[in-house]
Structures are given as structure tokens and as C-alpha cells.
Design an enzyme around this catalytic site. Structure first.
Site, PDB file in Angstrom:
ATOM      1  N   ASP A   1       0.800  -1.255  -0.086  1.00  0.00           N
ATOM      2  CA  ASP A   1      -0.307  -0.034  -0.073  1.00  0.00           C
ATOM      3  C   ASP A   1       0.868   1.255  -0.070  1.00  0.00           C
ATOM      4  OD1 ASP A   1       0.929  -0.725   2.623  1.00  0.00           O
ATOM      5  OD2 ASP A   1      -1.204  -0.675   3.344  1.00  0.00           O
TER       6      ASP A   1
ATOM      7  N   GLU B   1      -5.832   3.382   3.656  1.00  0.00           N
ATOM      8  CA  GLU B   1      -6.275   3.863   4.877  1.00  0.00           C
ATOM      9  C   GLU B   1      -7.829   4.413   4.773  1.00  0.00           C
ATOM     10  OE1 GLU B   1      -4.900   4.079   7.709  1.00  0.00           O
ATOM     11  OE2 GLU B   1      -2.587   3.618   7.087  1.00  0.00           O
TER      12      GLU B   1
END
EC number: 3.5.1.47
Length: 384
Positions: free
Chosen positions: A74, A133
Site C-alpha cells: 500500500d 487508509e
């Protein structure tokens, strides 16, 4: 042409000082592309995604492929104002790599660099994912059909940094590694009025207080005590003036569960209790619950057993079995579509994830790279 090896610490620090929020990782994407294009290209195929412009897929062609193995990193940062005092601290006020995604990207690049120079037996897919997130980047990527044809993995792996383990220690467990999460938003609507005449109004502060206490019975009385379930109501608001009865009240919270069955149970009870409160107080209760892609990270039993066995058997790798975490990770969505495993990489930090002083030990980068390369080589040696 001689290609210089990557300076991974320098690259990590470049990521760290230039953090970007979910779906806005354009500078991060450009740096990733620049680094990847500096590698030998004969085995690589780079794929960008117009529907998700900050995402990136890189395929490494295997020599005698039995499968295609996916590896995810990520890339987004958090709305945190960094207070580490580092020379390479964030240059963007209010945004910080406080969850280790700069480490995740750098480890992935190190693994990619190795296999760009040493052809793997199986095909490898590296997925640099935006918006972990928030905004469920994994869901957006899957719905954009990016994992098709030669870019479709048969299995998926990913790691997450943790300050609770020393630098370079690998942690994993059978079963769920991360909980699934659900955002809960409740809005109560009644009738306002003068504080002196409550009989002419319908007080939503009273209804709100009742609803909060009833919702807290879900985990206490509907959830098996030996199973993992959490309902936290972290934000409440109602009213504006002390002598006016509030006609509206808001409750915001989060559900956490180690299985999707648990999350669905809590969601169902929230809905039922809200409906009962609406009837009991003759008011309206609007219920909005959003799970997005934040499903429990449920590791595949066979692949996880193999990973744990390998990590424990290699004397150069330090391994620890870890408990489940009640935090969320949208890699769980990918594991609902592909078998795979997520594991921890210890970074030995003294501050927690999402902290303004989170400062991972950079020695973890090479140790993590070495461990994952060894595991992938062992996995590829197994054949189909």
C-alpha cells in the site's frame, strides 16, 4: 549498460518526506515508476490503470511458471502532523507516513529488484495499491478489473509493519490477522422545544442516551465472550443551547470483528436496537453502516501453514506467532477474492502506528526483503 543497485534507504526516505493521502498519491506513483523503470526491463511488464491512476501493477515473467503469485504494497499516508524531528520528516504539513507504507513500498521494490535480476520460476505480480487508509483501494482496483489475464494472481501475499516486534522479525498466525471494520453513523430526529415544556417536545438527548446504553449490550450479551467483537461509539453530538430541547442527535462509531459472521451479527443487532429505539421514543433513527473493503484479513490455512513452517525453519529469519489485531486492513477484501496470507514485519519503533512520532527502524527493510525473497523462492520450488 550497468544498472546500479537500488539505494533502498534513500528511496524510503524520499517516500517518507513526500507523503500523500488516499487517491492523491501522484508524486508517490511517479517515484515508483521512476525506480521500477531503472531496473532491468526484459522480464518486466508495467501496467497503469486509468480508472485508478495512482495504482500500479508490475509483472515479472517466470521461467517455467506453474502459477502467478501476487504481492501487494500500500502507498498512501495519513492526515497526521509529523513530530519525529527527522531530517527527512514529511515536507507536507498535516500528512505523514505514520503507518509504515513507505516501508511497505520499499520492501516491495527490493523484492522486485531481486527478481528483475534473477528470473523467478513462477510469474510474479506486484500491486502498488492506493487508498488503503480510506476509500478501500483494494475494492476500487478489483472493480476496475485490473486482475485479469496475465495479471491475475493465483495467490496473494502482503506484509504490514509493526512496532511491537523487533526490526526484521516476521510475525504471523493461522486464521485472522486483522479484524474487519464497519463505520457506524446514526442520526436521531424528534421534535425540539423549550426546555421548560418537555411535554410539548420529543427530546433526542434522552433517546440518544438510551440508545447508547442499549447498543453497548450487544458485545456484552450477544457476542460469545471467547470470540472477538467490538462496538465503540466514539463521537456523539446533540443540541446547541442549554435551554432548548434538541430535535436531533448523532452517534458515530465503529464495529470490529475477527470474522465476517461476527461483524454481520453486530450490524444486525445495531439495526434492530435502532428500530426499537425509534418505536419506543416515537422518533426517527437513520442508520448508515459502511464496511467498504475492510473485511477481516483471514489467512488461507494451507498457504499460511506453509509460510509459518518456512519462516520457522530458516535460522537466518526470526519468527514469532502473533495474536490477531483489532485494527483494520483492506487486504482482507483481496483475500476474499484470492487465497493468500498477510504477515507482520517488525520495525522496532518506540511509538505506535498512526502516531506522530512513529519512526521505524530502517534495518527492517533489508531483513524483510531477504525473508520474503527466500519464502517466495521456496514457494515456487513446490511446483503446481
Amino acid at each position: 549498460m550497468t544498472i546500479e543497485p537500488l539505494n533502498l534507504v534513500r528511496i524510503r526516505r524520499q517516500f517518507h518526506e513526500s507523503p500523500e493521502l488516499a487517491l492523491k498519491e501522484f508524486q508517490t506513483h511517479a517515484l515508483l515508476l521512476s525506480v521500477i523503470r531503472s531496473l532491468p526491463q526484459n522480464l518486466l511488464e508495467i501496467k497503469t490503470i486509468p480508472e485508478l491512476p495512482t495504482a500500479l501493477l508490475v509483472r515479472v515473467a517466470g521461467s517455467h511458471p506453474h502459477r502467478t503469485i501476487g504481492y501487494r504494497a500500500d502507498i498512501d499516508a495519513l492526515p497526521v502532523n509529523e513530530k519525529t524531528g527527522l531530517d527527512f520528516a514529511s515536507k507536507t504539513p498535516g500528512i505523514m507516513h505514520a503507518c509504515g507504507h513507505d516501508i511497505h513500498m520499499t520492501v516491495a521494490l527490493g523484492i522486485l529488484e531481486y527478481f528483475a535480476n534473477h528470473q523467478p520460476q513462477d510469474n510474479l505480480i506486484f500491486f502498488f495499491q492506493p487508498a488503503e487508509e480510506s476509500h478501500s483501494g483494494s475494492v476500487r482496483a478489483f472493480n476496475a478489473n485490473i486482475f485479469t489475464n496475465q495479471f491475475r494472481p493465483n495467490e496473494f501475499y502482503g506484509l504490514h509493519s509493526t512496532p511491537t516486534l523487533p526490526a526484521g522479525v516476521i510475525g504471523c498466525r493461522m486464521g485472522t490477522l486483522f479484524a474487519g471494520t464497519t463505520e457506524v453513523n446514526l442520526k436521531l430526529t424528534g421534535k425540539g422545544g423549550h426546555a421548560a415544556y418537555p411535554q410539548d417536545a420529543n427530546d433526542m438527548v434522552v433517546a440518544q442516551a438510551y440508545l447508547i446504553t442499549q447498543l453497548q449490550t450487544i458485545v456484552a450479551r450477544n457476542v460469545n465472550p471467547i470470540e472477538g467483537g467490538v462496538l465503540t461509539l466514539g463521537k456523539v453530538s446533540a443540541g446547541n443551547v442549554r435551554n432548548v430541547i434538541a430535535d436531533q442527535a448523532v452517534i458515530e462509531g465503529t464495529i470490529r470483528g475477527l470474522t465476517q459472521k461476527m461483524i454481520l451479527l453486530i450490524q444486525q443487532r445495531v439495526q434492530q436496537i435502532c428500530e426499537g429505539t425509534a418505536q419506543a421514543f416515537n422518533c426517527q433513527v437513520e442508520v448508515k453502516m459502511n464496511q467498504g473493503g475492510y473485511l477481516p484479513v483471514e489467512n488461507d490455512p494451507t498457504l499460511t501453514h506453509e509460510l509459518i513452517q518456512f519462516m520457522q525453519s530458516d535460522s537466518a529469519i526470526k519468527f514469532k506467532k502473533t495474536p490477531p489485531a483489532m485494527t483494520g486492513e483492506d487486504f482482507g477484501f483481496l483475500l476474499s477474492k484470492f487465497p493468500g496470507t498477510m504477515f507482520w514485519l517488525g520495525v522496532g519503533a518506540t511509538s505506535s502506528l498512526h502516531s506522530a512520532t512513529f519512526n521505524p527502524d530502517e534495518r527492517a527493510i533489508q531483513l524483510g526483503i531477504d525473508a520474503v525473497i527466500k519464502f517466495l523462492q521456496n514457494r515456487m520450488s513446490k511446483g503446481a
